[in-house]
Every structure is written in C-alpha cells, then in structure tokens.
Design a protein around this motif. Structure first.
Motif, PDB file in Angstrom:
ATOM      1  N   GLU A  33      58.685  69.171  35.692  1.00  0.00           N
ATOM      2  CA  GLU A  33      57.347  68.620  35.473  1.00  0.00           C
ATOM      3  C   GLU A  33      56.038  69.179  36.433  1.00  0.00           C
ATOM      4  N   MET A  34      56.477  69.746  37.276  1.00  0.00           N
ATOM      5  CA  MET A  34      55.722  70.386  38.185  1.00  0.00           C
ATOM      6  C   MET A  34      55.025  71.657  37.465  1.00  0.00           C
ATOM      7  N   MET A  35      56.002  72.283  36.813  1.00  0.00           N
ATOM      8  CA  MET A  35      55.244  73.323  35.773  1.00  0.00           C
ATOM      9  C   MET A  35      54.563  72.817  34.758  1.00  0.00           C
ATOM     10  N   GLU A  36      54.811  71.817  34.073  1.00  0.00           N
ATOM     11  CA  GLU A  36      54.119  71.298  33.197  1.00  0.00           C
ATOM     12  C   GLU A  36      52.336  70.932  33.661  1.00  0.00           C
ATOM     13  N   ALA A  37      52.576  70.426  34.909  1.00  0.00           N
ATOM     14  CA  ALA A  37      51.135  69.768  35.566  1.00  0.00           C
ATOM     15  C   ALA A  37      50.362  70.983  35.825  1.00  0.00           C
ATOM     16  N   THR A  38      50.853  72.128  36.338  1.00  0.00           N
ATOM     17  CA  THR A  38      50.312  73.060  36.739  1.00  0.00           C
ATOM     18  C   THR A  38      49.705  73.977  35.715  1.00  0.00           C
ATOM     19  N   ARG A  39      50.526  74.070  34.699  1.00  0.00           N
ATOM     20  CA  ARG A  39      50.009  74.761  33.647  1.00  0.00           C
ATOM     21  C   ARG A  39      48.902  74.029  32.734  1.00  0.00           C
ATOM     22  N   THR A  40      48.722  72.764  32.800  1.00  0.00           N
ATOM     23  CA  THR A  40      47.700  72.012  32.336  1.00  0.00           C
ATOM     24  C   THR A  40      46.510  72.374  33.219  1.00  0.00           C
ATOM     25  N   VAL A  41      46.684  72.632  34.466  1.00  0.00           N
ATOM     26  CA  VAL A  41      45.391  73.033  35.175  1.00  0.00           C
ATOM     27  C   VAL A  41      44.710  74.483  34.816  1.00  0.00           C
ATOM     28  N   ALA A  42      46.025  75.274  34.892  1.00  0.00           N
ATOM     29  CA  ALA A  42      45.587  76.865  34.352  1.00  0.00           C
ATOM     30  C   ALA A  42      45.032  76.839  33.232  1.00  0.00           C
ATOM     31  N   MET A  44      42.868  75.089  31.620  1.00  0.00           N
ATOM     32  CA  MET A  44      41.503  74.339  31.636  1.00  0.00           C
ATOM     33  C   MET A  44      40.622  75.797  31.929  1.00  0.00           C
ATOM     34  N   GLY A  45      41.152  76.941  32.232  1.00  0.00           N
ATOM     35  CA  GLY A  45      40.344  78.342  32.116  1.00  0.00           C
ATOM     36  C   GLY A  45      39.445  78.218  33.381  1.00  0.00           C
ATOM     37  N   VAL A  46      40.009  77.215  34.515  1.00  0.00           N
ATOM     38  CA  VAL A  46      39.047  77.266  35.944  1.00  0.00           C
ATOM     39  C   VAL A  46      39.876  78.427  36.897  1.00  0.00           C
ATOM     40  N   ILE A 109      53.491  84.514  31.812  1.00  0.00           N
ATOM     41  CA  ILE A 109      52.903  85.783  31.421  1.00  0.00           C
ATOM     42  C   ILE A 109      51.618  85.606  30.506  1.00  0.00           C
ATOM     43  N   ALA A 110      51.783  84.675  29.585  1.00  0.00           N
ATOM     44  CA  ALA A 110      50.776  84.315  28.684  1.00  0.00           C
ATOM     45  C   ALA A 110      49.578  83.547  29.398  1.00  0.00           C
ATOM     46  N   LEU A 111      49.844  82.660  30.309  1.00  0.00           N
ATOM     47  CA  LEU A 111      48.998  82.194  31.345  1.00  0.00           C
ATOM     48  C   LEU A 111      48.122  83.096  32.176  1.00  0.00           C
ATOM     49  N   LEU A 112      48.945  84.069  32.751  1.00  0.00           N
ATOM     50  CA  LEU A 112      48.485  85.160  33.493  1.00  0.00           C
ATOM     51  C   LEU A 112      47.536  85.864  32.791  1.00  0.00           C
ATOM     52  N   ASP A 113      47.777  86.260  31.661  1.00  0.00           N
ATOM     53  CA  ASP A 113      47.072  86.972  30.637  1.00  0.00           C
ATOM     54  C   ASP A 113      45.717  86.498  30.071  1.00  0.00           C
ATOM     55  N   GLN A 114      46.014  85.322  29.730  1.00  0.00           N
ATOM     56  CA  GLN A 114      44.921  84.649  29.113  1.00  0.00           C
ATOM     57  C   GLN A 114      43.958  84.100  30.119  1.00  0.00           C
ATOM     58  N   TYR A 115      44.358  83.524  31.273  1.00  0.00           N
ATOM     59  CA  TYR A 115      43.656  82.577  32.029  1.00  0.00           C
ATOM     60  C   TYR A 115      43.294  83.129  33.325  1.00  0.00           C
ATOM     61  N   ILE A 117      44.520  86.090  35.416  1.00  0.00           N
ATOM     62  CA  ILE A 117      43.980  87.341  35.696  1.00  0.00           C
ATOM     63  C   ILE A 117      42.511  87.371  35.480  1.00  0.00           C
ATOM     64  N   PRO A 118      42.136  87.175  34.234  1.00  0.00           N
ATOM     65  CA  PRO A 118      40.724  87.175  33.795  1.00  0.00           C
ATOM     66  C   PRO A 118      39.736  86.409  34.726  1.00  0.00           C
ATOM     67  N   LYS A 119      40.077  85.343  35.144  1.00  0.00           N
ATOM     68  CA  LYS A 119      39.511  84.511  36.118  1.00  0.00           C
ATOM     69  C   LYS A 119      39.504  85.002  37.554  1.00  0.00           C
ATOM     70  N   ALA A 120      40.409  85.707  37.894  1.00  0.00           N
ATOM     71  CA  ALA A 120      40.327  85.833  39.518  1.00  0.00           C
ATOM     72  C   ALA A 120      39.213  86.859  39.630  1.00  0.00           C
TER      73      ALA A 120
END
Length: 255
Positions: A33-42, A44-46, A109-115, A117-120
C-alpha cells in the motif's frame, strides 16, 4: 491506485493525502500500500520532494526485497530437489515469484523513465534515480535466464555509469547517495558481471576518497557516510579474503 477513498477523510489534496498514507503504511509495515500511494504521487508528473523520494524508495525496496529473499530461498531449495514431482513444484513456484518480482521491477523502472528521471532538475535527485534504475535492472538480471539477464545487465550498467559520472562531478565523496551508488555498482560488478577486480577497484576508490574528507563532516553526515563506508569495507574484505570463493556463493551487502 493510491488512497482516493481516504481523500475526503483527510480533506487534503491528493498529493498530501497519499504522502500521509505512505507514512502510515510504512509504520504499519504494509509496503504494498505504501508502494501504491507513492506511485500515485510519482504519476502526477511532479518533481518529488526529498521526503517523497525517500518514501517511494523505501516502499519499492521493501516489496522487492521480500520477493528477492523468497526467490533466493526457493532457488536454493530447487537446487536440492532430485525427485521430479518436487522439482516440478519448486520450478513452478520459482516462476511465480519471478513473475511477481519482475512485475514490480518493471513498474518502478517505467516510473523512473517516464516521470522521475526527466523531472529531476538537479544532480542529486538525478543520481538517486539513476542508481535506482541500475538497482532494479540488477534485480531483474538476478532472476532472468541468459539472454534476458544479459539485456538487463546492460541496462543496469548504463544506468550505474551515468549515475557515477554525475556523482563524481557534482556530489562530495562522502555524500550518502554517491557512497550508496559505489556500494551497489561494485556489487553489480561482482555478482552480476562476475568481475571481482572491477568490483574491488570501485569499492576501494570510493572508500579511500571518502576517508580523506571525513573530517569536514558534521555528526549526522559522519554517521551516514561511515555506515556505508563500513559496508564497502566489509565487501572488500569478503571479496579479497579468498579469491577462490565460488562465484555467486557470497552475498555482499548493498544499499
């Protein structure tokens, strides 16, 4: 995903509600559930705050860590089975755990690639995310067959190298992210690529470089740095103690 059903309860925007939920889930050790919650934030593209980034990392590391541990246990059990019915069962069970593990690795890996790394926008988060990228490709390489293993190892190597270049240029030698990267990158050289010489060279360089700069740290930073330095030194001791150690039989520490 996330905690849509809790948003009204919190009377908070979705981002804050999910961060709060991730903290509660961590304390309750409900890492899925912690993973789900943090994935939702990621998603958001912020650009994540340091706290959000840390929560995301802890969530995925715990979920994948439990599955890696199961996989290693089952793998050892499988190797000991000689009777076909039992062997068939362990093989089937291994495939199930591999599927679960791969699915979580592919998700982060998909979260890192899509949101992420590009947002950092700065070097520190970029190194943090590239290191994560390397780590999760490494975990995929651990459980993959030969062709998939080579492909995953190649992706991990590229991510670790990109992280290392940035870290050397922008982060101090005692920065915990730089030290953690050296720790995990050296474990990758040793365990996945089977290159103990490269593993030792990388770990020793990181250890020696950070030793020179320890005097400049405050107490908290000193503790953070020396904790990882100790792990680097433990691995070096393990790797150099007996060069005839069967490859893959030791399990070095990693961050």
């Amino acid at each position: 995903g996330g905690v849509g059903e809790f948003d009204a309860l919190f009377k908070q925007p979705v981002r804050e509600a999910n961060v709060q939920m991730a903290k509660f889930a961590e304390q309750a050790e409900r890492f899925e559930e912690m993973m789900e919650a943090t994935r939702t934030v990621a998603e958001m593209g912020v650009e994540l705050t340091v706290e959000e980034r840390s929560l995301l990392s802890v969530a995925y590391k715990n979920v994948v860590g439990a599955k890696r541990s199961s996989w290693k246990t089952l793998s050892a059990l499988d190797a000991r089975q000689t009777e076909p019915p039992a062997k068939e069962l362990t093989q089937k069970y291994l495939r199930k755990v591999e599927g679960e593990l791969s699915s979580v690795c592919e998700e982060i890996i998909a979260l890192l690639d899509q949101y992420l790394i590009p947002k950092a926008s700065e070097a520190e988060p970029k190194v943090f995310y590239l290191k994560m990228h390397g780590d999760y490709w490494r975990y995929l390489a651990e459980v993959s067959g030969s062709d998939a293993k080579a492909a995953a190892a190649e992706r991990a190597l590229a991510a670790y190298k990109a992280a290392q270049e940035l870290a050397v240029e922008h982060l101090s030698t005692t920065h915990p992210i730089r030290l953690g990267l050296a720790l995990n990158f050296s474990v990758f050289y040793y365990e996945i690529l089977g290159l103990p010489g490269d593993a030792c060279a990388l770990a020793r360089q990181a250890f020696d470089d950070s030793c020179k700069d320890l005097d400049n740290l405050n107490e908290e930073s000193y503790k953070d740095a020396t904790l990882i330095m100790q792990l680097l030194r433990d691995n070096l001791t393990l790797w150099t103690a007996d060069s005839s150690l069967a490859y893959g039989n030791s399990h070095p520490g990693n961050a």
